[in-house]
Design a protein around this motif. Sequence first.
Motif, PDB file in Angstrom:
ATOM      1  N   HIS A 116      -6.579   3.680 -10.886  1.00  0.00           N
ATOM      2  CA  HIS A 116      -6.843   2.284 -11.246  1.00  0.00           C
ATOM      3  C   HIS A 116      -5.561   1.460 -11.301  1.00  0.00           C
ATOM      4  O   HIS A 116      -5.452   0.397 -10.676  1.00  0.00           O
ATOM      5  CB  HIS A 116      -7.562   2.232 -12.598  1.00  0.00           C
ATOM      6  CG  HIS A 116      -7.861   0.832 -13.062  1.00  0.00           C
ATOM      7  ND1 HIS A 116      -8.958   0.120 -12.615  1.00  0.00           N
ATOM      8  CD2 HIS A 116      -7.201   0.009 -13.913  1.00  0.00           C
ATOM      9  CE1 HIS A 116      -8.958  -1.071 -13.181  1.00  0.00           C
ATOM     10  NE2 HIS A 116      -7.896  -1.168 -13.980  1.00  0.00           N
ATOM     11  N   TRP A 117      -4.571   1.932 -12.052  1.00  0.00           N
ATOM     12  CA  TRP A 117      -3.378   1.128 -12.316  1.00  0.00           C
ATOM     13  C   TRP A 117      -2.315   1.226 -11.237  1.00  0.00           C
ATOM     14  O   TRP A 117      -1.519   0.292 -11.057  1.00  0.00           O
ATOM     15  CB  TRP A 117      -2.791   1.503 -13.676  1.00  0.00           C
ATOM     16  CG  TRP A 117      -3.692   1.113 -14.802  1.00  0.00           C
ATOM     17  CD1 TRP A 117      -4.479   1.935 -15.562  1.00  0.00           C
ATOM     18  CD2 TRP A 117      -3.938  -0.219 -15.277  1.00  0.00           C
ATOM     19  NE1 TRP A 117      -5.195   1.210 -16.478  1.00  0.00           N
ATOM     20  CE2 TRP A 117      -4.880  -0.123 -16.328  1.00  0.00           C
ATOM     21  CE3 TRP A 117      -3.454  -1.471 -14.916  1.00  0.00           C
ATOM     22  CZ2 TRP A 117      -5.334  -1.238 -17.025  1.00  0.00           C
ATOM     23  CZ3 TRP A 117      -3.914  -2.583 -15.611  1.00  0.00           C
ATOM     24  CH2 TRP A 117      -4.839  -2.467 -16.652  1.00  0.00           C
ATOM     25  N   SER A 137      -5.713   2.884  -0.298  1.00  0.00           N
ATOM     26  CA  SER A 137      -5.845   1.441  -0.437  1.00  0.00           C
ATOM     27  C   SER A 137      -6.502   1.051  -1.750  1.00  0.00           C
ATOM     28  O   SER A 137      -7.213   1.849  -2.375  1.00  0.00           O
ATOM     29  CB  SER A 137      -6.680   0.878   0.720  1.00  0.00           C
ATOM     30  OG  SER A 137      -6.138   1.258   1.975  1.00  0.00           O
ATOM     31  N   ALA A 138      -6.262  -0.187  -2.144  1.00  0.00           N
ATOM     32  CA  ALA A 138      -6.957  -0.745  -3.296  1.00  0.00           C
ATOM     33  C   ALA A 138      -8.396  -1.052  -2.909  1.00  0.00           C
ATOM     34  O   ALA A 138      -8.711  -1.269  -1.737  1.00  0.00           O
ATOM     35  CB  ALA A 138      -6.243  -2.004  -3.774  1.00  0.00           C
ATOM     36  N   ARG A 193       2.447   1.655  -3.505  1.00  0.00           N
ATOM     37  CA  ARG A 193       1.440   2.118  -4.458  1.00  0.00           C
ATOM     38  C   ARG A 193       1.101   3.592  -4.237  1.00  0.00           C
ATOM     39  O   ARG A 193       0.957   4.366  -5.189  1.00  0.00           O
ATOM     40  CB  ARG A 193       0.175   1.270  -4.318  1.00  0.00           C
ATOM     41  CG  ARG A 193       0.243  -0.070  -5.015  1.00  0.00           C
ATOM     42  CD  ARG A 193      -1.053  -0.844  -4.848  1.00  0.00           C
ATOM     43  NE  ARG A 193      -1.230  -1.820  -5.886  1.00  0.00           N
ATOM     44  CZ  ARG A 193      -2.275  -2.634  -5.978  1.00  0.00           C
ATOM     45  NH1 ARG A 193      -3.224  -2.569  -5.051  1.00  0.00           N
ATOM     46  NH2 ARG A 193      -2.379  -3.493  -6.978  1.00  0.00           N
ATOM     47  N   THR A 236       0.832  -1.206   0.000  1.00  0.00           N
ATOM     48  CA  THR A 236       0.000   0.000   0.000  1.00  0.00           C
ATOM     49  C   THR A 236       0.865   1.253   0.000  1.00  0.00           C
ATOM     50  O   THR A 236       0.572   2.225  -0.711  1.00  0.00           O
ATOM     51  CB  THR A 236      -0.927   0.002   1.236  1.00  0.00           C
ATOM     52  OG1 THR A 236      -1.822  -1.107   1.156  1.00  0.00           O
ATOM     53  CG2 THR A 236      -1.735   1.296   1.310  1.00  0.00           C
ATOM     54  N   LEU A 273      -3.020   2.487  -7.820  1.00  0.00           N
ATOM     55  CA  LEU A 273      -3.583   2.224  -6.493  1.00  0.00           C
ATOM     56  C   LEU A 273      -4.450   0.971  -6.452  1.00  0.00           C
ATOM     57  O   LEU A 273      -4.741   0.451  -5.374  1.00  0.00           O
ATOM     58  CB  LEU A 273      -4.427   3.419  -6.037  1.00  0.00           C
ATOM     59  CG  LEU A 273      -3.677   4.723  -5.753  1.00  0.00           C
ATOM     60  CD1 LEU A 273      -4.670   5.839  -5.440  1.00  0.00           C
ATOM     61  CD2 LEU A 273      -2.681   4.557  -4.624  1.00  0.00           C
ATOM     62  N   GLY A 274      -4.873   0.490  -7.606  1.00  0.00           N
ATOM     63  CA  GLY A 274      -5.759  -0.662  -7.615  1.00  0.00           C
ATOM     64  C   GLY A 274      -7.185  -0.313  -7.258  1.00  0.00           C
ATOM     65  O   GLY A 274      -7.925  -1.147  -6.721  1.00  0.00           O
ATOM     66  N   GLN A 275      -7.600   0.924  -7.551  1.00  0.00           N
ATOM     67  CA  GLN A 275      -8.960   1.356  -7.255  1.00  0.00           C
ATOM     68  C   GLN A 275      -9.824   1.296  -8.513  1.00  0.00           C
ATOM     69  O   GLN A 275      -9.421   1.768  -9.569  1.00  0.00           O
ATOM     70  CB  GLN A 275      -8.949   2.787  -6.694  1.00  0.00           C
ATOM     71  CG  GLN A 275      -8.231   2.910  -5.364  1.00  0.00           C
ATOM     72  CD  GLN A 275      -8.168   4.334  -4.849  1.00  0.00           C
ATOM     73  OE1 GLN A 275      -8.478   5.283  -5.571  1.00  0.00           O
ATOM     74  NE2 GLN A 275      -7.753   4.496  -3.607  1.00  0.00           N
ATOM     75  N   ARG A 276     -10.989   0.711  -8.379  1.00  0.00           N
ATOM     76  CA  ARG A 276     -11.940   0.638  -9.473  1.00  0.00           C
ATOM     77  C   ARG A 276     -13.191   1.437  -9.122  1.00  0.00           C
ATOM     78  O   ARG A 276     -13.490   1.642  -7.940  1.00  0.00           O
ATOM     79  CB  ARG A 276     -12.319  -0.821  -9.764  1.00  0.00           C
ATOM     80  CG  ARG A 276     -11.152  -1.648 -10.274  1.00  0.00           C
ATOM     81  CD  ARG A 276     -11.575  -3.066 -10.644  1.00  0.00           C
ATOM     82  NE  ARG A 276     -12.015  -3.834  -9.486  1.00  0.00           N
ATOM     83  CZ  ARG A 276     -13.257  -4.222  -9.266  1.00  0.00           C
ATOM     84  NH1 ARG A 276     -14.231  -3.877 -10.111  1.00  0.00           N
ATOM     85  NH2 ARG A 276     -13.563  -4.930  -8.191  1.00  0.00           N
TER      86      ARG A 276
END
Length: 235
Positions: free
Chosen positions: A52-53, A195-196, A6, A3, A55-58
């Motif tokens: 998105h890429w 966070s993701a 990222r 985390t 942090l991994g957040q959608r």
Amino acid sequence: MLTAIRSLLFTLVFYVGSLFIVLSALLSSWFMPSSVLPIAAVWSRYHRWCAHWLLGQRVRVEGDLPIGPYLYIIKHESMFETIDILCLFKSPAVGAKRELFDIPIWGRVAQVYGLIPIERTAGASALRTLRAAAKDRIAQGRPICLFPEGTRVPHGEAPPLRAGFAGLYSLLGLPVVPIAIDSGRVSPRGKFLKSAGVITYKVGQIVPVGLDRREAERQVHAAINALNPPSALDQ
């Protein structure tokens, strides 16, 4: 550890890229003002790409988002939605704190873009100015978006709406589309670590024109807090 890595990558990539985008918008504001709006849209898409890429957040939208002459009232938990709503709407005119317009470079771009300055302490005169600015943007065919809590709110909290919402609701005579968001779960305000996870927009039922102030506020308050724990509405 992941985390932190990222979050660091996001901070470096997003803010360095943003510097070039904002400077491009500044130059355009002097020589080709009409290009500021599409540049702002590029910035929003760049922000979502980084989230998105890196942090991994959608992003997920629950419900149908109506487009038209509405007043869009949005929960405010993070910096995320202040940028990302340009991915939801085409050239939205967003209400922003008046002091933000005094920031060098950014303030000039915000003014040319057509953000709506909100003076928190000027009372009725501020509401009249806000109404005039909102009507001007509506005439341009742009959606009006406001964060009625006035500042970012930690996820799970549900403070009362600021008085300006009810006044603008009455003066503009537009139905309201309330939108909840839970961005504070993964990108809490004032925190470096992000966070993701999935950030959800939840579109509430349209609040019709003509309700009395308390009922309009009640419906909007409940709708924008729909993604909070149930106990939050008792605060």
